[in-house]
Design a protein around this motif. Structure first.
Motif, PDB file in Angstrom:
ATOM      1  N   ASP A   2       0.845  -1.196   0.000  1.00  0.00           N
ATOM      2  CA  ASP A   2       0.000   0.000   0.000  1.00  0.00           C
ATOM      3  C   ASP A   2       0.883   1.251   0.000  1.00  0.00           C
ATOM      4  O   ASP A   2       1.721   1.421   0.876  1.00  0.00           O
ATOM      5  CB  ASP A   2      -0.896  -0.013   1.239  1.00  0.00           C
ATOM      6  CG  ASP A   2      -1.932   1.092   1.235  1.00  0.00           C
ATOM      7  OD1 ASP A   2      -1.793   2.065   0.481  1.00  0.00           O
ATOM      8  OD2 ASP A   2      -2.902   0.976   2.006  1.00  0.00           O
ATOM      9  N   THR A   3       0.689   2.129  -0.971  1.00  0.00           N
ATOM     10  CA  THR A   3       1.526   3.323  -1.073  1.00  0.00           C
ATOM     11  C   THR A   3       0.919   4.526  -0.351  1.00  0.00           C
ATOM     12  O   THR A   3       1.514   5.596  -0.334  1.00  0.00           O
ATOM     13  CB  THR A   3       1.779   3.702  -2.552  1.00  0.00           C
ATOM     14  OG1 THR A   3       0.513   3.899  -3.184  1.00  0.00           O
ATOM     15  CG2 THR A   3       2.568   2.619  -3.260  1.00  0.00           C
ATOM     16  N   GLY A   4      -0.237   4.347   0.251  1.00  0.00           N
ATOM     17  CA  GLY A   4      -0.840   5.425   1.027  1.00  0.00           C
ATOM     18  C   GLY A   4      -0.239   5.489   2.421  1.00  0.00           C
ATOM     19  O   GLY A   4       0.772   4.841   2.719  1.00  0.00           O
ATOM     20  N   SER A   5      -0.870   6.234   3.280  1.00  0.00           N
ATOM     21  CA  SER A   5      -0.397   6.408   4.649  1.00  0.00           C
ATOM     22  C   SER A   5      -0.714   5.168   5.484  1.00  0.00           C
ATOM     23  O   SER A   5      -1.883   4.820   5.669  1.00  0.00           O
ATOM     24  CB  SER A   5      -1.073   7.634   5.266  1.00  0.00           C
ATOM     25  OG  SER A   5      -0.850   7.661   6.657  1.00  0.00           O
ATOM     26  N   LEU A   6       0.321   4.520   5.992  1.00  0.00           N
ATOM     27  CA  LEU A   6       0.126   3.369   6.870  1.00  0.00           C
ATOM     28  C   LEU A   6      -0.567   3.800   8.152  1.00  0.00           C
ATOM     29  O   LEU A   6      -1.413   3.084   8.684  1.00  0.00           O
ATOM     30  CB  LEU A   6       1.467   2.698   7.180  1.00  0.00           C
ATOM     31  CG  LEU A   6       1.419   1.459   8.076  1.00  0.00           C
ATOM     32  CD1 LEU A   6       0.579   0.357   7.445  1.00  0.00           C
ATOM     33  CD2 LEU A   6       2.822   0.959   8.356  1.00  0.00           C
TER      34      LEU A   6
END
Length: 180
Positions: free
Chosen positions: A25-29
C-alpha cells in the motif's frame, strides 16, 4: 550476525497473502491503521537521537556511512498492542530544513506530517523478510515479550521538496494481518 537486510521490490518476493496489501500500500500506513484499529490508535516514541545509520540506509539516502543522522523509532499501537515498529532516518540537511516539526513530533505520527505536505513524493517501496541476527530485526523485536521467528518489513524514501528521508516499517506479530 548477518547485519544486512536484503531489500527487494515487492514483485520479486512471494509475499504472505494476509500482509501483501499492507506491504504494498503506497498510502499512509498511519491512516490505514487508524481505520482498522479495534481500540484507540496511538504512537509510542521509543527513541529519538542522532547516530550513524545502518549501512544500507546510508547507501539508499546517498549519504556518507559516517554521517550522523537524526533517527526516530516508534511503535504504532492498537490500544496497548504494538502493530508496527517504525524507524525513520533523516539526513542532517533534511532535519535542519524541518527541525521545528521534527522536534515537536513527540508521540505524534510522522505519517500525519508527511502526508499533509503538498510537495510530498514517495520513492519506490521495498520489502524484506527479516530474521534474527539482522540489525533491523533485532531493533524491531527487542521490546517484544517474545522473539518471533521472522518479521516482514517495508521501506521507502520520502521527498519533501528536494529533501529526503527514509522510513522503515516492520510489521510486528498481530491478529490484524490475518484479518486484512
Amino acid at each position: 550476525m548477518n547485519h544486512w537486510t536484503r531489500w527487494q521490490t515487492p514483485l520479486l518476493l512471494s509475499l504472505p497473502t494476509a500482509l501483501s496489501g499492507w506491504l504494498t500500500d503506497t498510502g499512509s500506513l498511519t491512516r490505514r491503521l487508524q481505520q482498522s484499529c479495534q481500540h484507540s490508535f496511538s504512537v509510542a516514541l521509543l527513541e529519538s537521537h542522532w547516530d550513524r545509520p545502518l549501512a544500507d540506509e546510508a547507501i539508499l539516502l546517498r549519504q556518507p556511512l559516517t554521517q550522523l543522522m537524526f533517527q526516530r523509532e516508534v511503535h504504532l499501537l492498537d490500544g496497548q498492542q504494538p502493530q508496527i515498529y517504525a524507524r525513520t532516518v533523516v539526513p542532517r540537511n533534511t532535519y535542519l530544513a524541518k527541525s521545528q516539526r521534527f522536534d515537536a513530533l513527540g508521540n505524534q505520527s510522522l505519517g500525519e506530517m508527511l502526508f499533509n505536505e503538498p510537495s510530498l513524493k514517495r520513492g519506490p517501496l521495498q520489502v524484506a523478510y527479516l530474521q534474527p541476527g539482522q540489525f533491523l530485526y533485532e531493533m524491531a523485536s527487542k521490546r517484544l515479550p517474545s522473539r518471533p521467528q521472522y518479521l516482514w518489513a517495508r521501506r521507502s524514501c520520502f521527498y519533501v521538496g528536494n529533501k529526503n528521508m527514509l522510513v522503515n516499517e516492520v510489521f510486528l506479530p498481530s491478529d490484524k494481518w490475518s484479518d486484512s
